[in-house]
Design a protein around this motif. Structure first.
Motif, mmCIF file in Angstrom:
data_model
loop_
_atom_site.group_PDB
_atom_site.id
_atom_site.type_symbol
_atom_site.label_atom_id
_atom_site.label_comp_id
_atom_site.label_asym_id
_atom_site.label_seq_id
_atom_site.Cartn_x
_atom_site.Cartn_y
_atom_site.Cartn_z
ATOM 1 N N ILE A 94 0.844 -1.207 0.000
ATOM 2 C CA ILE A 94 0.000 0.000 0.000
ATOM 3 C C ILE A 94 0.876 1.252 0.000
ATOM 4 N N LYS B 199 1.507 4.679 1.916
ATOM 5 C CA LYS B 199 1.228 5.214 3.247
ATOM 6 C C LYS B 199 2.017 6.504 3.448
ATOM 7 N N VAL C 18 1.458 -4.090 4.424
ATOM 8 C CA VAL C 18 0.656 -4.212 5.651
ATOM 9 C C VAL C 18 0.083 -5.617 5.722
ATOM 10 N N TYR D 272 -10.084 3.800 3.501
ATOM 11 C CA TYR D 272 -8.712 3.381 3.164
ATOM 12 C C TYR D 272 -8.146 2.389 4.177
ATOM 13 N N LYS D 273 -8.596 2.467 5.440
ATOM 14 C CA LYS D 273 -8.115 1.490 6.429
ATOM 15 C C LYS D 273 -8.720 0.110 6.153
ATOM 16 N N LYS E 33 -9.403 -1.021 3.200
ATOM 17 C CA LYS E 33 -8.639 -1.523 2.049
ATOM 18 C C LYS E 33 -7.311 -2.121 2.525
ATOM 19 N N TRP E 34 -6.645 -1.394 3.446
ATOM 20 C CA TRP E 34 -5.361 -1.851 3.974
ATOM 21 C C TRP E 34 -5.486 -3.192 4.678
ATOM 22 N N TYR E 35 -6.522 -3.324 5.517
ATOM 23 C CA TYR E 35 -6.583 -4.467 6.425
ATOM 24 C C TYR E 35 -7.612 -5.520 6.016
#
Length: 374
Positions: A6, A8, A173, A311-312, A314-316
């Motif tokens: 990702i 960041k 991540v 967006y969090k 998507k990250w996790y």
């Protein structure tokens, strides 16, 4: 579960020397000049030919422009190229109908910044200093470690006179463990968020809490502006006015930082503890046209909350489900599904006429949002 690559951003306050400060201001000015110069050319070309310019054509033109305007060579050349790239990207998005046509940048904009790309180690972190193109080593407040491959850096000057750097990296991540839990969220003004597990998140009203102080300092600013005008002094040369302007900007910055901190902590907690998050697809822009609510809506910052959640997620590897803004979440009984018609806003509790269940209006709405989302 495989790791995800990702982008960041890591934001830090920087403390440039007087010489570095001058160069930052120059670079911001030159980047703005390049953007505006080529925007004017782009518009002229479009009027004449019905076609815009291309990034490569502008880039070649910029090389010639530097020979004419020698002062453009004093600043970071990559920052000037980035300014061109931003213009080209803005036009691409405009033609795809994703945003409005690019507009000329103003000196008076609250946010003044420029972006530079990472090439051959020109951006690096060495202990408590950050190496930036043309600026050399700049002292910064290293509040955490920068993870991943550095891609670019954006240097920004806030209205409060503080300088910041935002370092964009490409990093890995790890998806969070699944919790087999889902939640519905009803966003409000009295309470910031009402969750389907029965929790009500307090609306901290950051702007309202600071309102008295803000009003007082803004009145002072207006007085100093009119004093300067009455004495025939340009506002840029009015020292008392400039001092007060920074004081007001710092108060606004404090409110913004408090709100951001609150939103980050809340969204991280929700993402960590739930796999599926259901919420309404709100038309915030439309709601802001309601002058009675506009101030409260911008203070609670629903848009900021939703974008951070997205967006969090998507990250996790979590799922966000948006339900239609026309879904009558406040009117339906979450227990039996009966819709007994529209209820006025002042009705905070009600009993279903069909199954006799007693409801708290907002918790019932969040349960309906969850059920509809699932």
């Amino acid at each position: 579960m495989s790791n995800l690559l990702i982008n960041k951003a890591f934001k830090f306050r920087i403390y440039p020397t007087k010489e570095q400060e001058t160069l930052i201001v120059k670079t911001i000015g030159c980047s703005r000049f390049v953007f505006n110069h080529f925007l004017a050319e782009w518009k002229d070309a479009y009027k004449e030919t019905g076609k815009g310019l291309t990034y490569s054509a502008c880039s070649a033109e910029l090389t010639k422009l530097k020979k004419e305007l020698v002062w453009l060579k004093e600043v970071d050349s990559i920052a000037l190229q980035s300014s061109l790239k931003n213009l080209a990207d803005a036009y691409t998005r405009f033609f795809k109908k994703e945003n409005k046509a690019p507009r000329f940048k103003s000196k008076k904009n609250n946010l003044q910044s420029y972006t530079t790309k990472h090439t051959n180690g020109n951006i690096a972190i060495v202990e408590n200093k950050i190496k930036l193109p043309k600026l050399g080593y700049v002292r910064f407040a290293k509040s955490r470690q920068v993870e991943g491959r550095i891609m670019s850096a954006t240097i920004r000057r806030n209205p409060s006179g503080k300088y910041f750097v935002s370092i964009l990296t490409e990093t890995e991540v790890q998806p969070l463990e699944k919790t087999a839990s889902s939640i519905g969220i009803d966003l409000g003004i009295t309470d910031f968020a009402i969750l389907s597990d029965g929790r009500k998140i307090n609306n901290n009203k950051f702007t309202s809490r600071m309102e008295k102080k803000l009003k007082r300092e803004q009145r002072k600013l207006s007085r100093r502006a009119s004093n300067a005008k009455n004495n025939g002094i340009d506002l840029r040369d009015a020292k008392n006015y400039q001092k007060q302007k920074i004081k007001v900007a710092r108060l606004h910055e404090k409110v913004m930082n408090q709100r951001n901190d609150f939103l980050h902590k809340l969204t991280t907690e929700i993402i960590k503890n739930h796999d599926i998050i259901c919420l309404e697809d709100l038309n915030v822009k439309g709601m802001l046209r309601n002058h009675k609510l506009a101030k409260n809506i911008s203070d609670v910052s629903w848009s900021g909350f939703v974008s951070k959640l997205e967006y969090k997620a998507k990250w996790y590897d979590k799922t966000i489900v948006k339900i239609s803004r026309w879904f009558p979440s406040s009117q339906i009984c979450s227990h039996c599904g009966h819709n007994s018609g529209k209820k006025s806003l002042d009705m905070r509790e009600w009993i279903c006429t069909n199954c006799k269940t007693h409801h708290d209006r907002d918790i019932n709405a969040s349960l309906n949002i969850l059920n509809e989302g699932l």
